[in-house]
Design an enzyme around this catalytic site. Structure first.
Site, PDB file in Angstrom:
ATOM      1  N   LYS A 158       9.546 -62.958 -92.922  1.00  0.00           N
ATOM      2  CA  LYS A 158      10.400 -62.434 -93.768  1.00  0.00           C
ATOM      3  C   LYS A 158      11.786 -62.613 -93.285  1.00  0.00           C
ATOM      4  CE  LYS A 158      10.178 -60.200 -96.963  1.00  0.00           C
ATOM      5  NZ  LYS A 158       9.676 -60.442 -98.418  1.00  0.00           N
ATOM      6  N   THR A 182      13.171 -56.912 -95.950  1.00  0.00           N
ATOM      7  CA  THR A 182      12.670 -55.640 -95.260  1.00  0.00           C
ATOM      8  C   THR A 182      13.877 -55.282 -94.107  1.00  0.00           C
ATOM      9  OG1 THR A 182      11.183 -54.988 -93.960  1.00  0.00           O
ATOM     10  CG2 THR A 182      11.230 -57.072 -94.081  1.00  0.00           C
ATOM     11  N   ASP A 183      13.735 -54.220 -93.807  1.00  0.00           N
ATOM     12  CA  ASP A 183      14.741 -53.942 -92.738  1.00  0.00           C
ATOM     13  C   ASP A 183      14.053 -54.333 -91.181  1.00  0.00           C
ATOM     14  OD1 ASP A 183      12.559 -51.792 -92.727  1.00  0.00           O
ATOM     15  OD2 ASP A 183      13.856 -50.287 -92.337  1.00  0.00           O
ATOM     16  N   GLU A 184      12.815 -54.811 -91.490  1.00  0.00           N
ATOM     17  CA  GLU A 184      11.821 -55.004 -90.212  1.00  0.00           C
ATOM     18  C   GLU A 184      12.628 -56.343 -89.749  1.00  0.00           C
ATOM     19  OE1 GLU A 184       7.815 -54.355 -90.608  1.00  0.00           O
ATOM     20  OE2 GLU A 184       7.982 -52.931 -92.151  1.00  0.00           O
ATOM     21  N   LEU A 205      -2.127 -62.783-107.830  1.00  0.00           N
ATOM     22  CA  LEU A 205      -3.125 -61.708-107.983  1.00  0.00           C
ATOM     23  C   LEU A 205      -3.794 -61.968-106.670  1.00  0.00           C
ATOM     24  CD1 LEU A 205      -4.054 -61.686-111.598  1.00  0.00           C
ATOM     25  CD2 LEU A 205      -2.266 -60.120-110.529  1.00  0.00           C
ATOM     26  N   ASP A 227      -3.150 -48.081 -80.466  1.00  0.00           N
ATOM     27  CA  ASP A 227      -1.703 -48.386 -81.171  1.00  0.00           C
ATOM     28  C   ASP A 227      -1.639 -49.879 -81.943  1.00  0.00           C
ATOM     29  OD1 ASP A 227       0.913 -48.023 -81.990  1.00  0.00           O
ATOM     30  OD2 ASP A 227       1.782 -47.763 -79.926  1.00  0.00           O
ATOM     31  N   ALA A 249       7.178 -61.552-104.449  1.00  0.00           N
ATOM     32  CA  ALA A 249       5.940 -61.925-104.040  1.00  0.00           C
ATOM     33  C   ALA A 249       6.104 -62.158-102.381  1.00  0.00           C
ATOM     34  CB  ALA A 249       5.695 -63.381-104.771  1.00  0.00           C
ATOM     35  N   LEU A 276       0.763 -46.698 -95.127  1.00  0.00           N
ATOM     36  CA  LEU A 276       0.571 -45.332 -94.426  1.00  0.00           C
ATOM     37  C   LEU A 276       0.393 -44.108 -95.589  1.00  0.00           C
ATOM     38  CD1 LEU A 276       0.588 -43.371 -91.816  1.00  0.00           C
ATOM     39  CD2 LEU A 276       3.128 -43.031 -92.373  1.00  0.00           C
ATOM     40  N   ASN A 330       5.689 -40.739 -88.046  1.00  0.00           N
ATOM     41  CA  ASN A 330       4.371 -40.709 -88.641  1.00  0.00           C
ATOM     42  C   ASN A 330       3.790 -39.592 -88.954  1.00  0.00           C
ATOM     43  OD1 ASN A 330       5.162 -43.527 -89.212  1.00  0.00           O
ATOM     44  ND2 ASN A 330       3.968 -44.156 -87.462  1.00  0.00           N
TER      45      ASN A 330
HETATM   46  P1  NAD Z   1       2.633 -55.779-102.414  1.00  0.00           P
HETATM   47  O1  NAD Z   1       1.984 -56.627-101.258  1.00  0.00           O
HETATM   48  O2  NAD Z   1       2.220 -54.531-102.874  1.00  0.00           O
HETATM   49  O3  NAD Z   1       2.659 -56.924-103.728  1.00  0.00           O
HETATM   50  C1  NAD Z   1       2.972 -58.440-103.498  1.00  0.00           C
HETATM   51  C2  NAD Z   1       2.756 -59.081-104.818  1.00  0.00           C
HETATM   52  O4  NAD Z   1       2.934 -60.583-104.336  1.00  0.00           O
HETATM   53  C3  NAD Z   1       1.361 -59.023-105.083  1.00  0.00           C
HETATM   54  O5  NAD Z   1       0.971 -58.661-106.432  1.00  0.00           O
HETATM   55  C4  NAD Z   1       0.459 -60.345-104.793  1.00  0.00           C
HETATM   56  O6  NAD Z   1      -0.570 -60.819-105.660  1.00  0.00           O
HETATM   57  C5  NAD Z   1       1.798 -61.330-104.851  1.00  0.00           C
HETATM   58  N1  NAD Z   1       1.813 -62.397-104.014  1.00  0.00           N
HETATM   59  C6  NAD Z   1       1.230 -62.383-102.888  1.00  0.00           C
HETATM   60  N2  NAD Z   1       1.231 -63.778-102.525  1.00  0.00           N
HETATM   61  C7  NAD Z   1       1.586 -64.545-103.424  1.00  0.00           C
HETATM   62  C8  NAD Z   1       1.822 -66.004-104.128  1.00  0.00           C
HETATM   63  N3  NAD Z   1       1.501 -66.733-102.872  1.00  0.00           N
HETATM   64  N4  NAD Z   1       2.124 -66.215-105.066  1.00  0.00           N
HETATM   65  C9  NAD Z   1       2.618 -65.339-106.039  1.00  0.00           C
HETATM   66  N5  NAD Z   1       2.047 -64.073-105.981  1.00  0.00           N
HETATM   67  C10 NAD Z   1       1.841 -63.673-104.723  1.00  0.00           C
HETATM   68  O7  NAD Z   1       4.000 -55.843-101.369  1.00  0.00           O
HETATM   69  P2  NAD Z   1       5.035 -54.897-101.834  1.00  0.00           P
HETATM   70  O8  NAD Z   1       5.201 -53.671-100.984  1.00  0.00           O
HETATM   71  O9  NAD Z   1       5.066 -54.440-103.353  1.00  0.00           O
HETATM   72  O10 NAD Z   1       6.685 -55.567-101.463  1.00  0.00           O
HETATM   73  C11 NAD Z   1       7.160 -56.496-102.316  1.00  0.00           C
HETATM   74  C12 NAD Z   1       8.249 -57.152-101.374  1.00  0.00           C
HETATM   75  O11 NAD Z   1       9.125 -56.271-100.934  1.00  0.00           O
HETATM   76  C13 NAD Z   1       8.016 -57.803-100.374  1.00  0.00           C
HETATM   77  O12 NAD Z   1       8.771 -59.176-100.190  1.00  0.00           O
HETATM   78  C14 NAD Z   1       8.218 -57.055 -99.275  1.00  0.00           C
HETATM   79  O13 NAD Z   1       8.417 -58.055 -98.229  1.00  0.00           O
HETATM   80  C15 NAD Z   1       9.485 -56.317 -99.742  1.00  0.00           C
HETATM   81  N6  NAD Z   1       9.468 -54.861 -99.058  1.00  0.00           N
HETATM   82  C16 NAD Z   1       8.466 -54.129 -98.881  1.00  0.00           C
HETATM   83  C17 NAD Z   1       8.892 -52.802 -98.666  1.00  0.00           C
HETATM   84  C18 NAD Z   1       7.592 -51.679 -98.573  1.00  0.00           C
HETATM   85  O14 NAD Z   1       7.874 -50.616 -97.992  1.00  0.00           O
HETATM   86  N7  NAD Z   1       6.586 -51.974 -99.049  1.00  0.00           N
HETATM   87  C19 NAD Z   1       9.950 -52.384 -97.813  1.00  0.00           C
HETATM   88  C20 NAD Z   1      11.029 -53.610 -98.045  1.00  0.00           C
HETATM   89  C21 NAD Z   1      10.742 -54.696 -98.581  1.00  0.00           C
HETATM   90  P1  TYD Z   2       3.021 -49.176 -92.634  1.00  0.00           P
HETATM   91  O1  TYD Z   2       2.836 -48.289 -93.948  1.00  0.00           O
HETATM   92  O2  TYD Z   2       1.951 -50.067 -92.421  1.00  0.00           O
HETATM   93  O3  TYD Z   2       4.401 -49.821 -92.904  1.00  0.00           O
HETATM   94  P2  TYD Z   2       5.132 -50.656 -91.724  1.00  0.00           P
HETATM   95  O4  TYD Z   2       4.452 -51.001 -90.555  1.00  0.00           O
HETATM   96  O5  TYD Z   2       5.649 -51.957 -92.479  1.00  0.00           O
HETATM   97  O6  TYD Z   2       6.285 -49.773 -91.257  1.00  0.00           O
HETATM   98  O7  TYD Z   2       3.050 -48.264 -91.331  1.00  0.00           O
HETATM   99  C1  TYD Z   2       4.031 -47.105 -91.433  1.00  0.00           C
HETATM  100  C2  TYD Z   2       3.913 -46.722 -90.045  1.00  0.00           C
HETATM  101  O8  TYD Z   2       2.626 -45.836 -89.922  1.00  0.00           O
HETATM  102  C3  TYD Z   2       3.912 -47.507 -88.811  1.00  0.00           C
HETATM  103  O9  TYD Z   2       4.525 -46.991 -87.745  1.00  0.00           O
HETATM  104  C4  TYD Z   2       2.199 -47.874 -88.511  1.00  0.00           C
HETATM  105  C5  TYD Z   2       1.750 -46.479 -89.047  1.00  0.00           C
HETATM  106  N1  TYD Z   2       0.417 -46.204 -89.485  1.00  0.00           N
HETATM  107  C6  TYD Z   2      -0.349 -45.505 -88.774  1.00  0.00           C
HETATM  108  O10 TYD Z   2      -0.245 -44.897 -87.902  1.00  0.00           O
HETATM  109  N2  TYD Z   2      -1.873 -45.495 -89.192  1.00  0.00           N
HETATM  110  C7  TYD Z   2      -2.309 -46.266 -90.379  1.00  0.00           C
HETATM  111  O11 TYD Z   2      -3.577 -46.343 -90.729  1.00  0.00           O
HETATM  112  C8  TYD Z   2      -1.236 -47.111 -90.865  1.00  0.00           C
HETATM  113  C9  TYD Z   2      -1.706 -47.985 -92.029  1.00  0.00           C
HETATM  114  C10 TYD Z   2      -0.030 -47.122 -90.521  1.00  0.00           C
END
Ligand code: NAD
Ligand code: TYD
Length: 359
Positions: A166, A136-138, A37, A296, A84, A202, A261
């Site tokens: 990651k 992630t794809d990043e 949390l 940026d 997590a 975003l 974006n």
């Molecule tokens: P999020 O930030 O919304 O959620 C992360 C969760 O992990 C939270 O509930 C947080 O409390 C918990 N957490 C953080 N540190 C912790 C710790 N030390 N111990 C236990 N719990 C902990 O993230 P999300 O967007 O739901 O992403 C989930 C996973 O998917 C991540 O591993 C992320 O790298 C991966 N991912 C996310 C995206 C995306 O677009 N959001 C895309 C590809 C992969």
């Molecule tokens: P984000 O949602 O942070 O995902 P990620 O960086 O992991 O792809 O950002 C998505 C795209 O949007 C990224 O190119 C950065 C851009 N962005 C903005 O232009 N303004 C913003 O306020 C945020 C949060 C992201």
């Protein structure tokens, strides 16, 4: 009955996964959700499931060896689904350390605890055990040219502290598979959007700001490209990989939905205008005039795009939700959860926003 240990289940994708799994399997599975949390974790995301007999929440840090070991000794865990993480690139640029701690060390601790619980005296593993590492794809870096894509074989080339952490965690999972034959899979997914996403990312940030007539901060020229996937399609893919994927394999998951974006922001503004009732006062606030180009992001990756050919061919997964539909579902969800948004944007978020966006 199978028991799933889900880490980070109170976050965006983790909570969507838990909802999906209970909808799909009902009483046939048990889920233990372990989450520290942090600012990103929110138990409100799981209100509908918190009283289920086959659901347990445990507040713990994944770096806490003893707490995790206890979970594995007290429960017969069949599946680990590891969400997590610290997940926001901008935060990683400001404070990388916690990213390495949670994403790298936390993954290592989890791997060790699962290995310890599942490994037998002869080095083989208990049957029907699987660990899925959500990535992630990043990790693949940045694509420049249109028409090129990330494949599972694309070399890792992370640029931000987030993607580097990651990538390191993926490497650890690979090392456990190669060295110990540890039963795992890795999934590398593109950008997700949908219900319960924290408004530092975003799409929810733009929806939330637009509805309040606040500036829409666009980094750089706004032409960076992301490949957006509706979160429910992602969590479905995760389940399919665990059930049908070949062990030790990596699967890329993506929406074939590349957008700049700035295009995303225009779609959000148009969809808000279309969906807000005529008499809603927020209609007057939602306007293209809010778009503001800002400095940026440092090291900003230009383009991400996944080729989901392998998961389609081997597992039969395909994205089902077209962006036009997914964004409407998402906006509708935020309309219906105004209180959720108010609560998550109070307190720490205000400070983060003012400090980061200098407003
Ligand atoms: P999020 O930030 O919304 O959620 C992360 C969760 O992990 C939270 O509930 C947080 O409390 C918990 N957490 C953080 N540190 C912790 C710790 N030390 N111990 C236990 N719990 C902990 O993230 P999300 O967007 O739901 O992403 C989930 C996973 O998917 C991540 O591993 C992320 O790298 C991966 N991912 C996310 C995206 C995306 O677009 N959001 C895309 C590809 C992969
Ligand atoms: P984000 O949602 O942070 O995902 P990620 O960086 O992991 O792809 O950002 C998505 C795209 O949007 C990224 O190119 C950065 C851009 N962005 C903005 O232009 N303004 C913003 O306020 C945020 C949060 C992201």
């Amino acid at each position: 009955m199978r028991t799933y240990l889900v880490t980070g289940g109170a976050g965006f994708i983790g909570s969507n996964y838990i909802h999906y799994m209970f909808e799909k399997y009902g009483e046939d599975i048990r889920i233990i959700n372990v989450d520290a949390l942090t600012y990103a974790g929110n138990l409100e995301n799981l209100k509908e499931v918190e009283n289920r007999e086959n659901y347990t929440f445990v507040r713990a840090d994944i770096c806490d060896k003893e707490a995790l070991r206890k979970l594995f000794t007290e429960n017969e865990i069949h599946r680990v689904v590891h969400f997590a993480a610290e997940s926001h690139v901008d935060r990683s640029i400001r404070d990388p350390e916690v990213f390495v701690r949670t994403n790298v060390l936390g993954t290592l601790v989890l791997l060790n605890c699962a290995k310890e619980a599942w490994e037998q005296a002869d080095g083989s593993y208990l049957p029907d055990r699987r660990f899925l590492h959500v990535s992630t794809d990043e990790v693949y870096g940045s694509l420049e040219e249109e028409g090129t894509f990330f494949y599972e074989t694309t070399p890792y080339d992370p640029h931000s502290p987030y993607s580097a952490s990651k990538a390191s965690s993926d490497m650890l999972v690979k090392a456990y598979m190669d060295t110990y034959h540890f039963p795992a899979n890795i999934t590398n997914c593109s950008n997700n959007y949908g219900p319960y996403q924290f408004p530092e990312k975003l799409i929810p940030l733009m929806i939330n700001n637009a509805l309040q007539g606040k500036k829409l901060p666009v980094y750089g020229d706004g032409k960076n490209v992301r490949d957006w996937l509706y979160v429910r399609d992602h969590v479905k893919a995760i389940d399919m990989v665990q059930e049908k994927g070949r062990l030790f394999e990596t699967y890329n998951i993506g929406g074939h939905n590349e957008k700049q974006n700035i295009e995303i922001i225009h779609i959000i503004l148009e969809t808000l205008q279309d969906m807000l009732p005529k008499e809603d006062p927020r209609r007057k606030l939602v306007s293209k005039e809010l778009i503001t180009y800002v400095e940026d992001r440092k090291g900003h990756d230009r383009r991400y795009a996944i080729a989901p050919d392998k998961i389609r061919a081997e597992i039969g997964w395909e994205p089902e939700t077209m962006f036009q539909e997914g964004i409407r579902l998402t906006i509708q969800w935020y309309f219906e959860h105004g209180d959720w948004m108010k609560r998550v944007t109070s307190g720490e978020y205000q400070k983060y926003y003012a400090d980061f966006y200098k407003v």
